[in-house]
Write a protein that holds these residues in place. Structure first.
Motif, mmCIF file in Angstrom:
data_model
loop_
_atom_site.group_PDB
_atom_site.id
_atom_site.type_symbol
_atom_site.label_atom_id
_atom_site.label_comp_id
_atom_site.label_asym_id
_atom_site.label_seq_id
_atom_site.Cartn_x
_atom_site.Cartn_y
_atom_site.Cartn_z
ATOM 1 N N UNK A 59 29.749 -26.907 57.164
ATOM 2 C CA UNK A 59 29.599 -27.617 58.426
ATOM 3 C C UNK A 59 29.808 -26.677 59.611
ATOM 4 N N UNK A 60 30.823 -25.819 59.523
ATOM 5 C CA UNK A 60 31.081 -24.861 60.607
ATOM 6 C C UNK A 60 29.991 -23.804 60.679
ATOM 7 N N UNK A 61 29.515 -23.357 59.510
ATOM 8 C CA UNK A 61 28.462 -22.342 59.476
ATOM 9 C C UNK A 61 27.205 -22.851 60.169
ATOM 10 N N UNK A 62 26.865 -24.116 59.956
ATOM 11 C CA UNK A 62 25.679 -24.689 60.604
ATOM 12 C C UNK A 62 25.776 -24.552 62.124
ATOM 13 N N UNK A 63 26.935 -24.863 62.669
ATOM 14 C CA UNK A 63 27.114 -24.750 64.119
ATOM 15 C C UNK A 63 27.087 -23.288 64.563
ATOM 16 N N UNK A 64 27.702 -22.411 63.770
ATOM 17 C CA UNK A 64 27.710 -20.985 64.131
ATOM 18 C C UNK A 64 26.293 -20.440 64.257
ATOM 19 N N UNK A 65 25.426 -20.844 63.319
ATOM 20 C CA UNK A 65 24.094 -20.251 63.244
ATOM 21 C C UNK A 65 23.157 -20.737 64.343
ATOM 22 N N UNK A 66 23.559 -21.766 65.084
ATOM 23 C CA UNK A 66 22.704 -22.191 66.203
ATOM 24 C C UNK A 66 22.676 -21.138 67.315
ATOM 25 N N UNK A 67 23.591 -20.166 67.272
ATOM 26 C CA UNK A 67 23.532 -19.066 68.237
ATOM 27 C C UNK A 67 22.439 -18.071 67.887
ATOM 28 N N UNK A 68 21.888 -18.193 66.659
ATOM 29 C CA UNK A 68 20.832 -17.286 66.204
ATOM 30 C C UNK A 68 19.490 -17.992 66.020
ATOM 31 N N UNK A 69 19.529 -19.284 65.685
ATOM 32 C CA UNK A 69 18.318 -20.039 65.371
ATOM 33 C C UNK A 69 18.277 -21.327 66.200
ATOM 34 N N UNK A 102 16.985 -24.157 65.248
ATOM 35 C CA UNK A 102 17.305 -25.292 64.381
ATOM 36 C C UNK A 102 17.988 -24.803 63.123
ATOM 37 N N UNK A 103 19.089 -25.434 62.764
ATOM 38 C CA UNK A 103 19.784 -25.154 61.510
ATOM 39 C C UNK A 103 19.785 -26.438 60.701
#
Length: 442
Positions: free
Chosen positions: A281-291, A293-294
């Motif tokens: 769940x945390x990783x999904x939010x982290x990756x929005x800084x790169x993509x 849509x996650x």
């Protein structure tokens, strides 16, 4: 990407030596194998013959009519070359056929070497946890511990049930060094399935661990162990480190590198397999800084839900149809081979960065490869890190993310207070770098 120490030992070596013909650049020479594994060969070549890494060659086995492989030169020495099979690796049946074609003394020698290595490793573990245990503790004076567990196959890499009767409940399995910090790899005699099913054994493991090592500053919990601890009603505080920040940093850094690859540079979305998990769940939010849509895919989601962050959007879903056009994946499922439940929905050309425990098995990766789906293992590395002996399916200089958090907190305790950005800055400053490597086939 530089080659990590220990990465060469990717497959079980067979020790088979057979006559072959090596063909390349309109040349054919007669030579012999020095070793054969599922993923490659080592060949003897004349000293005056120059073959450079990257060249593609054909190898014909003279004693096995019709057996021919195409390989890439991965290493070139003074009198030998190492070949890598990227597309069609040797099956177990083919390796058995090649082994049977070799002289019986070769097969006996190989078996003896494997047996000797296995017995030596187990003897070392036995001695380290009986007569030499106080000496090891006095010499190492560990500042941190890496608490791990394993299934039956992984545990028997180190000791047998008969040996376990003579050793303490928590067993020292290895030495770890990171710069000036020293620690120990420690595991209970309980198997993974026991810890998952019986919370009393989890509590017993941690109680004895903190009793045996009252002065350690950090105890990193591997894989699913934080979940087992919380299920047992225990707080992850004091010296215990759940490792989520380290794992999140590792995945974030690797996802950034995935997008930098030429074939994926146009991708604006990524899938997190196991997105409803503690870390997922945390990783999904982290990756929005790169993509932009996650997609957090998890069967625990009952309906699609869109969450907007400061940088992008997270789609929480159990609908496999969302995978059909996606090329980039982060594996965070409870078990690596869970990917086989839905891999037919993943399109050819996709890449899965695997951070599951246990990781995606060789057999599962072979099925994925048939659909042209690549799997690479997520690791962190540091030039000053050493783990000896290495963990099964790990290189000796690769660091699990959960351990990295403990190592960073030894130096900067304040960055463990939940600020992911500050933690990433400190990890980069200290030289920890995420990598994707080809998994070890063990």
């Amino acid at each position: 990407m530089k080659r990590m120490h220990g990465e060469y030992r990717r497959h079980v070596r067979s020790g088979i030596r057979l006559p072959v013909n090596l063909s390349f650049a309109n040349h054919t020479i007669a030579t012999r194998t020095l070793d054969i594994s599922a993923g490659g060969l080592r060949l003897k070549i004349p000293d005056q013959l120059a073959i450079q890494p990257g060249e593609v060659v054909d190898v014909d086995f003279r004693d096995k009519a019709g057996m021919r492989v195409t390989a890439t030169v991965a290493h070139s020495g003074k009198s030998h070359i190492g070949l890598q099979l990227d597309r069609n690796r040797f099956s177990k049946q083919q390796l058995n056929e090649l082994s049977n074609a070799s002289p019986s003394w070769q097969r006996l020698t190989t078996q003896a070497k494997r047996g000797l290595w296995t017995h030596c490793r187990r003897l070392a573990i036995l001695l380290a946890n009986t007569g030499l245990r106080p000496v090891i503790h006095a010499l190492v004076r560990p500042q941190f511990l890496f608490a791990v567990y394993g299934n039956r196959q992984q545990v028997e890499t180190y000791f047998t049930p008969r040996m376990a009767r003579f050793m303490p409940s928590n067993i020292v399995l290895g030495f770890i060094r990171q710069g000036g910090a020293r620690g120990l790899l420690v595991a209970p005699q309980f198997l993974e399935e026991e810890l998952q099913a019986e919370s009393d054994k989890v509590r017993l493991f941690l109680e004895r661990l903190q009793r045996d090592y009252p002065n350690v500053q950090r105890i990193a919990l591997v894989g699913r162990l934080p979940n087992f601890v919380k299920k047992a009603g225990l707080d992850i505080s004091g010296p215990l480190v759940e490792g989520s920040l380290g794992t999140r940093y590792m995945i974030w850094d690797v996802a950034r590198q995935m997008r930098e690859r030429s074939q994926y540079c146009q991708q604006n979305s990524i899938v997190v397999l196991g997105g409803a998990g503690r870390i997922g769940n945390a990783v999904c939010r982290d990756l929005t800084s790169l993509f932009e849509t996650v997609i957090g895919l998890d069967p625990r989601y009952e309906e699609d839900r869109h969450i907007t962050t400061d940088h992008g959007t997270v789609l929480q879903t159990a609908n496999l149809a969302h995978l059909h056009d996606e090329k980039l994946y982060i594996g965070l499922t409870h078990h690596g081979d869970a990917v086989l439940d839905f891999y037919t929905h993943i399109p050819p050309g996709a890449l899965i960065a695997d951070d599951t425990h246990p990781c995606i098995s060789l057999e599962a990766r072979e099925r994925l490869r048939q659909r042209q789906i690549a799997v690479e293992k997520v690791v962190l590395s540091h030039e000053d890190f050493l783990m000896w002996p290495r963990m099964p399916a790990w290189n000796s200089r690769d660091i699990p993310g959960c351990l990295v958090e403990a190592l960073i907190l030894l130096r900067q305790p304040a960055v463990g207070e939940g600020d992911f950005s500050a933690f990433c800055d400190e990890a980069k400053f200290l030289g920890f770098t995420g990598h994707l490597i080809r998994p070890l086939d063990e």
